[in-house]
Design a protein around this motif. Structure first.
Motif, short mmCIF file in Angstrom:
data_model
loop_
_atom_site.label_atom_id
_atom_site.label_comp_id
_atom_site.label_asym_id
_atom_site.label_seq_id
_atom_site.Cartn_x
_atom_site.Cartn_y
_atom_site.Cartn_z
N THR A 1 37.11 55.46 4.07
CA THR A 1 38.55 55.19 4.06
C THR A 1 39.20 56.19 3.12
N SER B 1 42.66 52.91 7.34
CA SER B 1 41.46 52.94 8.17
C SER B 1 41.62 54.17 9.06
N VAL C 1 40.49 47.40 5.94
CA VAL C 1 40.90 47.51 4.54
C VAL C 1 42.07 46.57 4.29
N ILE D 1 37.66 46.37 1.10
CA ILE D 1 37.05 47.04 2.25
C ILE D 1 36.01 46.07 2.81
#
Length: 406
Positions: A158, A171, A183, A400
Motif C-alpha cells: 500500500t 489500495s 486499508v 491493513i
C-alpha cells in the motif's frame, strides 16, 4: 530494464495528494484535502493494525519504506516507527539492510507504529523481499523483469503519506494486482473508513476475467512453477514484456481523433471552477486545447498505448494548472473508453466506463470486483473520485487487512 527506484515513471504519489491544496484549486482527481485542526496535531507516529485474514499458512513479512518527511532522507522504519536511513548504495546495486518486521500469523493481528513518511508498506508471504541500493537510492521490486529476485515471491504493498495534515492511505493496483488487502483509518471523531475490499470471490474474479480476455490480456497473469498465481501485471508492464501488443489501443485512439476532428471535446478539470473549461479539437493530427478566449494553451500528439496505460510520455502531466489537469483527464478517458460517448470530461459516474471493446480490460476487471467499485488501477484513476483512497486530518489509527485469496 532500468531498476525500479522509488517514484519511477514519475507516477503520481500520495505526497502529491497531500499537497494538492497548495495549487489553489481542487483538481477533479480526488477529494479536497482538509488540514488537521490546530488543536489536533498529528503525532510523530500512529498505530498501524495489521490483521491477517488471508487464510494462508506462510509467515508474513512487513516493511515500512519511504521518505522521512522530517529529514527528506530515504530509509525504513522498524516496528516502533523509528526511522533508519539507508546506507550508501553501489553500482552494481548492493543488498539493503533487512528491514522486515514479522507480520501476524493467519487469523491473528499485530500493531506497529506508522511514522511520518511518504512511502509504502510492503508485505510478503513465505519469503522475505530482497531490496537493493544503488548510488541513486532504493531499488524497488520490478517483477515485470523475469530476472528480478522477487519475481517468484507473493507480495503486495500500500502507499501512504502521514504528515502534519493527516493520513492518506490507498489500495493500489497501478503496477499489479496481487495478494488482496484493504486499508482503513480511524478518524478523530471515532468513526472508521475502509477501502480496497474485494467482493466475495473477487480475487479469482479478476484473474479469471483477464484469463478469459482475448488480445493478449491473459498473458498478464504471472504464476509460479507450482501453479500459484503470483500477480496480474498492469498493462503498461504487459507492453514492456511483450505480453500485450503495442497497438492494443490504436483502434480506439483513431476513432477518438476522427470524432474530434469535427467535434469539440470539453474538459472541466477543476471541480470548484466549473466555468474554467478547455476545448479540444484535432487539426493536422494534433489535438489542440484552447481556453475560453480561444487561445491555444497546450497540444497533444496522438497517444499510443504506452502513453495511455502509463499516463506519461505523450500524455505527460506536469504539476501545473493547464496541461497537467487536461492530460490527467485525457488519460482517464482513454483508459475508461469514455471519450467517444461523452464529449464533456471528466465523468462523475462510472456507469459508462469500459463499455467499448477496446479499453483497459485490466482496470475494468479490477473495478468490477471491488465491493464499492473503487480502485487505483491506473495512475490517474482518481479523476472523478473513483480511486481507492482514504484520508483523515486527525487520524487515530491506520489498518491493513490481508484479505482472503478467493
Amino acid at each position: 530494464m532500468a531498476p525500479a527506484t522509488l517514484g519511477r515513471r514519475g507516477r503520481r504519489t500520495l505526497v502529491t495528494i497531500a499537497t494538492a491544496a497548495v495549487l489553489g484549486a481542487t483538481l477533479a482527481v480526488g477529494a479536497p484535502v482538509t488540514a488537521a485542526p490546530a488543536q489536533a496535531a498529528v503525532p510523530a507516529t500512529i498505530p498501524l493494525d495489521l490483521t491477517n485474514q488471508s487464510g494462508r499458512g506462510e509467515a508474513v513479512y512487513v516493511y515500512v519504506i519511504g521518505t522521512d518527511l522530517a529529514s527528506g532522507r530515504q530509509g525504513y522504519a522498524d516496528a516502533n516507527g523509528v526511522f533508519h536511513p539507508w546506507p550508501a548504495g553501489g553500482n552494481p546495486p548492493t543488498p539493503a539492510p533487512d528491514a522486515s518486521i514479522p507480520g501476524p500469523a493467519a487469523g491473528q493481528s499485530k500493531t506497529i507504529q506508522l511514522p511520518k513518511f511518504s512511502g509504502r508498506v510492503y508485505f510478503s508471504y513465505g519469503q522475505k523481499l530482497q531490496f537493493r541500493l544503488t548510488t541513486g537510492g532504493l531499488v524497488q521490486p520490478a517483477v515485470q523483469n523475469a530476472s528480478d529476485p522477487n519475481r517468484n515471491i507473493l507480495f503486495n504493498w500500500t502507499e501512504y503519506t502521514l504528515n502534519d495534515s493527516g493520513l492518506w492511505i490507498n489500495s493500489t493496483q497501478v503496477d499489479m494486482f496481487s495478494a488482496p488487502y484493504s486499508v482503513g483509518v480511524r478518524r478523530g471523531d471515532g468513526g472508521t473508513a475502509t477501502i480496497g475490499k474485494l467482493k466475495a470471490g473477487g480475487y479469482n474474479g479478476v484473474i479469471n476475467a483477464l484469463r478469459g480476455q482475448q488480445g493478449g490480456w491473459s498473458n498478464l497473469v504471472q504464476t509460479r512453477s507450482d501453479g500459484t498465481v503470483l500477480r496480474v501485471l498492469a498493462p503498461l508492464y504487459g507492453l514492456e514484456t511483450g505480453a500485450l501488443p503495442r497497438n492494443v489501443m490504436d483502434d480506439y485512439v483513431n476513432r477518438v481523433w476522427q470524432k474530434y476532428s469535427s467535434e469539440t471535446l470539453t474538459v472541466t478539470p477543476f471541480t470548484d471552477q466549473p466555468n474554467n473549461k478547455f476545448y479540444g479539437r484535432v487539426s493536422g493530427n494534433v489535438m489542440n486545447f484552447t481556453n475560453g478566449s480561444g487561445a491555444v494553451v497546450t497540444s497533444f500528439q496522438k497517444p499510443d498505448a504506452d502513453s495511455i496505460f502509463g499516463c506519461h510520455k505523450l500524455l505527460d502531466a506536469p504539476n501545473d494548472q493547464v496541461r497537467g489537469p487536461i492530460s490527467r483527464t485525457l488519460c482517464a478517458g482513454f483508459n475508461r473508453s469514455t471519450l467517444l460517448t461523452n464529449p464533456n470530461q471528466p465523468d462523475s459516474s462510472s456507469a459508462g466506463f469500459y463499455r467499448d471493446g477496446v479499453t483497459n480490460h485490466y482496470a475494468r476487471a479490477i473495478h468490477s470486483q471491488m465491493a464499492d467499485g473503487k480502485a487505483y488501477a491506473f495512475a490517474f484513476d482518481d479523476v472523478g473520485n473513483h480511486e481507492s483512497l482514504v484520508h483523515d486530518g486527525n487520524p487515530q489509527r491506520a489498518s491493513i487487512t490481508l484479505d482472503p485469496f478467493s
